[in-house]
Design a protein around this motif. Structure first.
Motif, PDB file in Angstrom:
ATOM      1  N   ALA A  54       0.833  -1.212   0.000  1.00 48.88           N
ATOM      2  CA  ALA A  54       0.000   0.000   0.000  1.00 48.88           C
ATOM      3  C   ALA A  54       0.863   1.255   0.000  1.00 48.88           C
ATOM      4  CB  ALA A  54      -0.930  -0.007   1.221  1.00 48.88           C
ATOM      5  N   ALA A  55       1.907   1.272   0.825  1.00 45.79           N
ATOM      6  CA  ALA A  55       2.801   2.438   0.895  1.00 45.79           C
ATOM      7  C   ALA A  55       3.528   2.642  -0.429  1.00 45.79           C
ATOM      8  CB  ALA A  55       3.801   2.270   2.038  1.00 45.79           C
ATOM      9  N   ALA A  56       4.031   1.560  -1.004  1.00 46.36           N
ATOM     10  CA  ALA A  56       4.779   1.654  -2.258  1.00 46.36           C
ATOM     11  C   ALA A  56       3.891   2.131  -3.400  1.00 46.36           C
ATOM     12  CB  ALA A  56       5.407   0.308  -2.597  1.00 46.36           C
ATOM     13  N   ALA A  57       2.658   1.631  -3.451  1.00 48.33           N
ATOM     14  CA  ALA A  57       1.737   2.053  -4.516  1.00 48.33           C
ATOM     15  C   ALA A  57       1.485   3.551  -4.438  1.00 48.33           C
ATOM     16  CB  ALA A  57       0.427   1.277  -4.406  1.00 48.33           C
ATOM     17  N   HIS A  58       1.294   4.063  -3.229  1.00 49.59           N
ATOM     18  CA  HIS A  58       1.013   5.496  -3.097  1.00 49.59           C
ATOM     19  C   HIS A  58       2.257   6.331  -3.399  1.00 49.59           C
ATOM     20  CE1 HIS A  58      -1.189   9.007  -2.098  1.00 49.59           C
ATOM     21  NE2 HIS A  58      -0.508   9.271  -0.998  1.00 49.59           N
ATOM     22  N   ALA A  59       3.411   5.878  -2.933  1.00 47.96           N
ATOM     23  CA  ALA A  59       4.650   6.615  -3.209  1.00 47.96           C
ATOM     24  C   ALA A  59       4.929   6.674  -4.712  1.00 47.96           C
ATOM     25  CB  ALA A  59       5.822   5.962  -2.472  1.00 47.96           C
ATOM     26  N   ASN A  65       2.998  10.918 -10.907  1.00 48.26           N
ATOM     27  CA  ASN A  65       2.014  11.926 -11.293  1.00 48.26           C
ATOM     28  C   ASN A  65       2.309  13.311 -10.744  1.00 48.26           C
ATOM     29  OD1 ASN A  65       0.073  10.302 -12.905  1.00 48.26           O
ATOM     30  ND2 ASN A  65       0.046   9.100 -11.030  1.00 48.26           N
ATOM     31  N   GLY A  66       3.444  13.467 -10.096  1.00 50.15           N
ATOM     32  CA  GLY A  66       3.906  14.785  -9.670  1.00 50.15           C
ATOM     33  C   GLY A  66       3.017  15.496  -8.677  1.00 50.15           C
ATOM     34  N   PHE A  67       2.552  14.782  -7.650  1.00 45.17           N
ATOM     35  CA  PHE A  67       1.753  15.434  -6.615  1.00 45.17           C
ATOM     36  C   PHE A  67       2.182  14.933  -5.249  1.00 45.17           C
ATOM     37  CE2 PHE A  67      -0.461  11.488  -7.232  1.00 45.17           C
ATOM     38  CZ  PHE A  67      -1.007  11.164  -6.001  1.00 45.17           C
ATOM     39  N   PHE A  68       1.696  15.579  -4.203  1.00 45.64           N
ATOM     40  CA  PHE A  68       2.010  15.204  -2.830  1.00 45.64           C
ATOM     41  C   PHE A  68       0.758  15.389  -1.994  1.00 45.64           C
ATOM     42  CE2 PHE A  68       3.693  16.243   1.439  1.00 45.64           C
ATOM     43  CZ  PHE A  68       4.386  15.073   1.677  1.00 45.64           C
ATOM     44  N   SER A  69       0.117  14.275  -1.646  1.00 47.60           N
ATOM     45  CA  SER A  69      -1.156  14.330  -0.930  1.00 47.60           C
ATOM     46  C   SER A  69      -1.466  12.961  -0.335  1.00 47.60           C
ATOM     47  CB  SER A  69      -2.279  14.713  -1.906  1.00 47.60           C
ATOM     48  OG  SER A  69      -3.546  14.610  -1.302  1.00 47.60           O
ATOM     49  N   HIS A  70      -2.312  12.953   0.687  1.00 53.15           N
ATOM     50  CA  HIS A  70      -2.795  11.686   1.228  1.00 53.15           C
ATOM     51  C   HIS A  70      -3.851  11.073   0.312  1.00 53.15           C
ATOM     52  CE1 HIS A  70      -0.646  11.660   5.022  1.00 53.15           C
ATOM     53  NE2 HIS A  70      -0.902  12.958   5.131  1.00 53.15           N
ATOM     54  N   GLY A  75      -8.235   9.257  -6.410  1.00 54.05           N
ATOM     55  CA  GLY A  75      -9.176   9.619  -5.356  1.00 54.05           C
ATOM     56  C   GLY A  75      -9.121   8.710  -4.136  1.00 54.05           C
ATOM     57  N   SER A  76      -8.224   7.728  -4.161  1.00 52.23           N
ATOM     58  CA  SER A  76      -8.142   6.772  -3.055  1.00 52.23           C
ATOM     59  C   SER A  76      -7.547   7.389  -1.798  1.00 52.23           C
ATOM     60  CB  SER A  76      -7.295   5.559  -3.462  1.00 52.23           C
ATOM     61  OG  SER A  76      -5.944   5.958  -3.705  1.00 52.23           O
ATOM     62  N   GLY A  77      -7.975   6.851  -0.657  1.00 55.70           N
ATOM     63  CA  GLY A  77      -7.394   7.190   0.632  1.00 55.70           C
ATOM     64  C   GLY A  77      -6.595   6.002   1.132  1.00 55.70           C
ATOM     65  N   ILE A  78      -5.983   6.155   2.284  1.00 52.99           N
ATOM     66  CA  ILE A  78      -5.162   5.064   2.816  1.00 52.99           C
ATOM     67  C   ILE A  78      -5.984   3.801   3.048  1.00 52.99           C
ATOM     68  CG2 ILE A  78      -5.309   5.993   5.173  1.00 52.99           C
ATOM     69  CD1 ILE A  78      -2.610   3.705   3.582  1.00 52.99           C
ATOM     70  N   GLY A  79      -7.222   3.927   3.484  1.00 54.74           N
ATOM     71  CA  GLY A  79      -8.059   2.746   3.675  1.00 54.74           C
ATOM     72  C   GLY A  79      -8.293   1.990   2.385  1.00 54.74           C
ATOM     73  N   ALA A  82      -5.004   0.235   1.455  1.00 55.17           N
ATOM     74  CA  ALA A  82      -4.762  -0.927   2.322  1.00 55.17           C
ATOM     75  C   ALA A  82      -5.649  -2.097   1.897  1.00 55.17           C
ATOM     76  CB  ALA A  82      -5.006  -0.554   3.780  1.00 55.17           C
ATOM     77  N   HIS A  83      -6.919  -1.831   1.659  1.00 57.11           N
ATOM     78  CA  HIS A  83      -7.830  -2.896   1.204  1.00 57.11           C
ATOM     79  C   HIS A  83      -7.378  -3.464  -0.132  1.00 57.11           C
ATOM     80  CE1 HIS A  83     -10.936  -2.994   4.277  1.00 57.11           C
ATOM     81  NE2 HIS A  83     -10.927  -1.669   4.305  1.00 57.11           N
ATOM     82  N   ALA A  84      -6.933  -2.605  -1.047  1.00 57.16           N
ATOM     83  CA  ALA A  84      -6.469  -3.068  -2.358  1.00 57.16           C
ATOM     84  C   ALA A  84      -5.255  -3.982  -2.233  1.00 57.16           C
ATOM     85  CB  ALA A  84      -6.145  -1.877  -3.257  1.00 57.16           C
ATOM     86  N   ALA A  85      -4.469  -3.777  -1.168  1.00 57.03           N
ATOM     87  CA  ALA A  85      -3.288  -4.615  -0.929  1.00 57.03           C
ATOM     88  C   ALA A  85      -3.652  -5.868  -0.127  1.00 57.03           C
ATOM     89  CB  ALA A  85      -2.221  -3.810  -0.195  1.00 57.03           C
ATOM     90  N   GLY A  86      -4.936  -6.043   0.164  1.00 52.60           N
ATOM     91  CA  GLY A  86      -5.372  -7.229   0.888  1.00 52.60           C
ATOM     92  C   GLY A  86      -5.277  -7.112   2.396  1.00 52.60           C
ATOM     93  N   TYR A  87      -5.217  -5.880   2.904  1.00 48.99           N
ATOM     94  CA  TYR A  87      -5.075  -5.660   4.347  1.00 48.99           C
ATOM     95  C   TYR A  87      -6.412  -5.237   4.940  1.00 48.99           C
ATOM     96  CZ  TYR A  87      -2.685  -4.220   8.666  1.00 48.99           C
ATOM     97  OH  TYR A  87      -2.244  -4.110   9.966  1.00 48.99           O
ATOM     98  N   GLY A  88      -7.014  -6.136   5.730  1.00 52.18           N
ATOM     99  CA  GLY A  88      -8.223  -5.800   6.465  1.00 52.18           C
ATOM    100  C   GLY A  88      -7.802  -5.203   7.800  1.00 52.18           C
ATOM    101  N   PHE A  89      -8.397  -4.110   8.197  1.00 51.72           N
ATOM    102  CA  PHE A  89      -7.883  -3.398   9.368  1.00 51.72           C
ATOM    103  C   PHE A  89      -8.983  -2.871  10.267  1.00 51.72           C
ATOM    104  CE2 PHE A  89      -8.413  -0.419   5.903  1.00 51.72           C
ATOM    105  CZ  PHE A  89      -9.118   0.620   6.491  1.00 51.72           C
ATOM    106  N   CYS A  90      -8.591  -2.645  11.512  1.00 44.49           N
ATOM    107  CA  CYS A  90      -9.441  -1.886  12.429  1.00 44.49           C
ATOM    108  C   CYS A  90      -8.742  -0.583  12.800  1.00 44.49           C
ATOM    109  CB  CYS A  90      -9.771  -2.700  13.678  1.00 44.49           C
ATOM    110  SG  CYS A  90      -8.345  -3.174  14.644  1.00 44.49           S
TER     111      CYS A  90
END
Length: 147
Positions: A54-59, A65-70, A75-79, A82-90
């Motif tokens: 998840a971290a590598a995909a966002h980095a 794409n030349g931007f810096f944002s969460h 349009g994706s957020g960290i959640g 994480a889900h796209a990487a197969g990480y279910g979280f609380c």
């Protein structure tokens, strides 16, 4: 002449691939992150391969794409990431930084920032990942799976 063009194209492709790669520094930073947490009465974090994805995909997205944002370019957020990487979280959190040339500089900046510090010192976190791309883009993702 064709050989020279072929070599040039290969070098350009290799440079482009390297620019799009994300260096996983989770294991290398694990002891320092554990030390920071221990000084605050918290347990160490385990490295998560899914959070690394998840971290590598966002980095890579920010670099390519030349931007810096969460928020990702899609349009994706960290959640979402994480889900796209197969990480279910609380619990899930993300710290990003740009421009610092060393891990220590990044951590100093994050620890001086209320929100970033809160993420690193969250008692909800059990796992983490940290990556760095060209252009000194840093992404740390902290999480707790299941619950």
């Amino acid at each position: 002449m064709r050989l020279i063009i072929t070599i040039c194209l290969a070098l350009i492709a290799a440079a482009s691939a390297q620019a799009q790669s994300a260096e996983d520094i989770s294991a290398a930073s694990s002891a320092q992150v554990a030390d920071i947490r221990a000084r605050n009465g918290l347990p160490p974090l385990s490295v998560s391969s899914a959070l690394t994805q998840a971290a590598a995909a966002h980095a890579r997205d920010m670099q390519a794409n030349g931007f810096f944002s969460h928020t990702g370019s899609d349009g994706s957020g960290i959640g979402d990431r994480a889900h796209a990487a197969g990480y279910g979280f609380c619990f899930i959190a993300e710290n990003i930084a740009q421009g610092q040339s060393s891990f220590n500089q990044v951590m100093e900046g994050w620890m001086a920032s209320t929100g970033h510090r809160r993420n690193i010192l969250s008692d909800g976190a059990r796992e983490f990942a940290m990556v760095r791309t060209g252009g000194n883009i840093w992404v740390m993702v902290l999480g707790r799976s299941g619950c």
